[in-house]
Write an enzyme that holds these catalytic residues in place. Sequence first.
Site, PDB file in Angstrom:
ATOM      1  N   ARG A  88     -10.914   6.832 -13.172  1.00  0.00           N
ATOM      2  CA  ARG A  88     -10.405   7.327 -11.596  1.00  0.00           C
ATOM      3  C   ARG A  88      -9.512   8.083 -12.644  1.00  0.00           C
ATOM      4  O   ARG A  88      -8.579   7.451 -12.734  1.00  0.00           O
ATOM      5  CB  ARG A  88      -9.425   6.151 -10.624  1.00  0.00           C
ATOM      6  CG  ARG A  88      -9.352   6.839  -9.282  1.00  0.00           C
ATOM      7  CD  ARG A  88      -9.632   6.005  -8.244  1.00  0.00           C
ATOM      8  NE  ARG A  88      -9.612   6.706  -7.362  1.00  0.00           N
ATOM      9  CZ  ARG A  88      -8.601   6.317  -6.168  1.00  0.00           C
ATOM     10  NH1 ARG A  88      -7.695   6.511  -6.861  1.00  0.00           N
ATOM     11  NH2 ARG A  88      -8.319   7.105  -5.066  1.00  0.00           N
ATOM     12  N   SER A 123     -18.790   5.928  -1.573  1.00  0.00           N
ATOM     13  CA  SER A 123     -17.455   5.550  -0.878  1.00  0.00           C
ATOM     14  C   SER A 123     -17.788   5.759   0.539  1.00  0.00           C
ATOM     15  O   SER A 123     -17.730   6.707   0.992  1.00  0.00           O
ATOM     16  CB  SER A 123     -16.218   6.046  -0.744  1.00  0.00           C
ATOM     17  OG  SER A 123     -15.738   5.673  -1.569  1.00  0.00           O
ATOM     18  N   LYS A 165      -4.766   4.462  -2.942  1.00  0.00           N
ATOM     19  CA  LYS A 165      -5.032   5.285  -2.498  1.00  0.00           C
ATOM     20  C   LYS A 165      -4.372   6.503  -1.544  1.00  0.00           C
ATOM     21  O   LYS A 165      -3.605   5.918  -0.864  1.00  0.00           O
ATOM     22  CB  LYS A 165      -5.943   5.074  -1.761  1.00  0.00           C
ATOM     23  CG  LYS A 165      -7.641   6.056  -1.468  1.00  0.00           C
ATOM     24  CD  LYS A 165      -8.887   5.676  -0.881  1.00  0.00           C
ATOM     25  CE  LYS A 165     -10.057   6.979  -0.256  1.00  0.00           C
ATOM     26  NZ  LYS A 165     -10.766   6.699   0.170  1.00  0.00           N
TER      27      LYS A 165
HETATM   28  N1  3NM Z   1     -10.948   3.433  -2.778  1.00  0.00           N
HETATM   29  P1  3NM Z   1      -6.134  -1.653  -5.092  1.00  0.00           P
HETATM   30  S1  3NM Z   1      -9.334   1.528  -1.487  1.00  0.00           S
HETATM   31  C1  3NM Z   1     -10.158   3.990  -4.352  1.00  0.00           C
HETATM   32  O1  3NM Z   1     -11.483   2.670   1.340  1.00  0.00           O
HETATM   33  C2  3NM Z   1     -10.184   2.637  -3.205  1.00  0.00           C
HETATM   34  O2  3NM Z   1     -12.536   3.406  -0.811  1.00  0.00           O
HETATM   35  C3  3NM Z   1     -11.111   2.814  -1.060  1.00  0.00           C
HETATM   36  O3  3NM Z   1      -7.065  -0.179  -5.156  1.00  0.00           O
HETATM   37  C4  3NM Z   1     -11.669   2.997  -0.432  1.00  0.00           C
HETATM   38  O4  3NM Z   1      -7.048  -2.150  -5.140  1.00  0.00           O
HETATM   39  C5  3NM Z   1      -8.934   2.279  -2.754  1.00  0.00           C
HETATM   40  O5  3NM Z   1      -5.305  -1.078  -6.016  1.00  0.00           O
HETATM   41  C6  3NM Z   1      -7.722   1.404  -3.781  1.00  0.00           C
HETATM   42  O6  3NM Z   1      -5.911  -2.105  -3.303  1.00  0.00           O
HETATM   43  C7  3NM Z   1      -8.484  -0.355  -4.288  1.00  0.00           C
END
Ligand code: 3NM
Length: 206
Positions: free
Chosen positions: A42, A110, A139
């Site tokens: 990413r 997503s 994010k």
């Molecule tokens: N997408 P972490 S939450 C890249 O809700 C991403 O679709 C999300 O990172 C979504 O594991 C997210 O540090 C971040 O919380 C995930």
Amino acid sequence: MPIFSLPRLYAIADSSLLRDEASFFHFVEELVGGGTTLLQYRNKSGSPRQVLDRAREIKRRVDRSVRLVMNDRADLCLAAGFDGVHVGQEDLSADGVRRVIGVERWLGVSTHNAEQVKIADATSADYIAIGPVFATSSKVNPDPVVGLEGVRAARALTQKPLVAIGGITRENCRSVIEAGADSVAVISGLLREPNKTVRDFLAILG
Ligand code: 3NM
């Protein structure tokens, strides 16, 4: 569409969270050394050329048995020889990506609510991600937290493999699988001691 089952852990290497190139590639190697078999690259800030150069370097360093997924960009997936693409709600549509990458490569989408899950379910996506399950700081402008309830609701709406994302840690990952996710996608929860943390996740998730 390829028939596959997702590994329980879906590691995401976000280049903006690592100090420099050397630490980024070291991080990737630690993730893989710990047993990661599905890895998403990413990079929301690099130029297309930077993204491609790094992707090629990841591919060069990582064993072929590790599935490599490019975030957002179908063209860079092909150019880097990655195994799949993951798109969000603002990117190319799933079916648009499918036309670019063909039937063999993996495609994930997503989603952040039930409506989006239903729509993604009707596309050629191979798997659906739902999130954020818990609060996340990885994010920019995340959608509202869906909680374990959101994972359960998504599970009821699709038979495609379901990936949960957002705030997932070693401590809460079991609850996410028990809520119906097939796999957990993790960014910040892997940053410290990545090799050991991946091994911990895999041991917990079984
Ligand atoms: N997408 P972490 S939450 C890249 O809700 C991403 O679709 C999300 O990172 C979504 O594991 C997210 O540090 C971040 O919380 C995930």
